[in-house]
Write an enzyme that holds these catalytic residues in place. Structure first.
Site, short mmCIF file in Angstrom:
data_model
loop_
_atom_site.label_atom_id
_atom_site.label_comp_id
_atom_site.label_asym_id
_atom_site.label_seq_id
_atom_site.Cartn_x
_atom_site.Cartn_y
_atom_site.Cartn_z
N HIS A 83 0.81 -1.22 0.00
CA HIS A 83 0.00 0.00 0.00
C HIS A 83 0.85 1.27 0.00
O HIS A 83 0.38 2.32 -0.41
CB HIS A 83 -0.95 0.01 1.19
CG HIS A 83 -0.31 0.28 2.52
ND1 HIS A 83 0.30 -0.70 3.28
CD2 HIS A 83 -0.17 1.44 3.23
CE1 HIS A 83 0.77 -0.16 4.40
NE2 HIS A 83 0.51 1.13 4.39
N HIS B 81 3.67 9.84 12.64
CA HIS B 81 2.93 8.73 13.25
C HIS B 81 3.88 7.84 14.03
O HIS B 81 5.04 7.69 13.69
CB HIS B 81 2.09 7.95 12.24
CG HIS B 81 2.81 7.33 11.08
ND1 HIS B 81 3.57 8.03 10.17
CD2 HIS B 81 2.84 6.04 10.66
CE1 HIS B 81 4.04 7.21 9.24
NE2 HIS B 81 3.62 5.99 9.53
#
Length: 309
Positions: free
Chosen positions: A120, A183
């Site tokens: 992804h 993140h």
């Protein structure tokens, strides 16, 4: 000679496909609306090929052999993780070989793949921005040490831009840099005392059965979704986008890996893809958008070196 028509740099997240917003006011809605605007602007540029710079999340590269950079030259296959596309992707092989040869001449010994699996980290942004335009995939290790330094990534981007401009490819080339902003993720470093047992075995030997490894790992990742209190450093994300808008990458490099991780988390190392793309085009971002989406684990930013209507 090929023409570089621009750069699109954007965050990716598994949850952009797994948890699409029901409306524009829901988490991620603003980001996806702006992605649609960028896609329309890209269609007006009419790229004939795209170079997609993105990471791998232990679907193709493991610690049995962890290359800093991998270039796909013949086949690219989507892994299909987190509801992204699986199966063959169109590859601009002639352009890929020109990049390989030119970058080698410039002193970059990239690992080479005749059949590159991409997850992804490449496929999501590619499909969001262009779809089925022939691509050249460049995978950058951002998952865990030893990482290519940020300065080395910028040098690679500079050489990539030079090689693209001189490539005997009669077409218009768009660059896509796919990488999350701030993140915080669990460590993947086999040297970390917290990475033990089956998990440590998987990051080293996962190539033996990548599908089984992914099937065991994905539920843990999915369990992180939907947390509105997940750490996202929106202030840092916006600062980073401003640096790209000013075409001033030196303060980012000056952070070093420790400083970067303290501000943007271990997942923040994915900005290496943005640095490569920015160095290649040598143009500032002229349009940016940002939405902090802790429910998707990361800040969702997007920028382009051309106007977006």
């Amino acid at each position: 000679m090929s023409e570089i028509v621009g750069l699109v740099a954007l965050s990716h997240s598994p949850f952009a496909t797994l948890m699409p917003p029901a409306g524009s006011d829901d988490p991620g809605g603003s980001f996806l609306a702006d992605v649609h605007r960028v896609r329309q602007a890209v269609s007006r540029l009419r790229p004939s090929a795209v170079v997609v710079i993105g990471p791998d999340h232990f679907h193709a590269n493991f610690y049995d052999a962890m290359p800093p950079f991998v270039l796909g030259v013949e086949e690219a296959v989507g892994f299909g993780d987190f509801a992204t596309r699986s199966g063959p992707l169109p590859v601009a092989s002639d352009l890929a070989w020109s990049l390989r040869d030119g970058l080698a001449a410039a002193g970059f010994d990239l690992s080479l793949s005749y059949s590159l699996t991409v997850d992804h980290g490449v496929v999501q942004s590619y499909d969001m921005v262009v779809g089925n335009v022939a691509l050249v995939p460049l995978v950058v290790n951002t998952a865990a040490p030893p990482l290519p330094s940020m300065s080395r990534c910028i040098s690679l981007g500079t050489a990539l831009g030079d090689v693209l401009r001189a490539a005997p490819f009669p077409g218009r080339v768009l660059l896509i840099a796919s990488g999350g902003l701030s993140h915080w993720l669990p460590s993947n470093d086999p040297r970390d005392p917290s990475v033990v047992g089956e998990r440590r075995f998987s990051v080293i030997h996962g190539r033996q059965d990548a599908r089984a490894f992914a099937a065991a790992r994905e539920p843990r990742v999915r369990a992180m979704a939907g947390n509105p209190s997940a750490p996202v450093n929106a202030e840092w994300d916006r600062w980073f986008l401003k640096q790209l808008s000013a075409a001033d990458l030196a303060p980012v490099v000056d952070l070093g890996d420790v400083g970067l991780e303290s501000q943007a988390g271990s997942g923040g190392h994915e900005i290496r893809t943005w640095l490569i793309g920015a160095a290649a085009v040598r143009r500032p971002l002229v349009w940016t958008s940002y939405e902090p989406v802790p429910e998707w684990i990361t800040g969702m930013g997007i920028g382009a070196t051309f106007p977006v209507g």
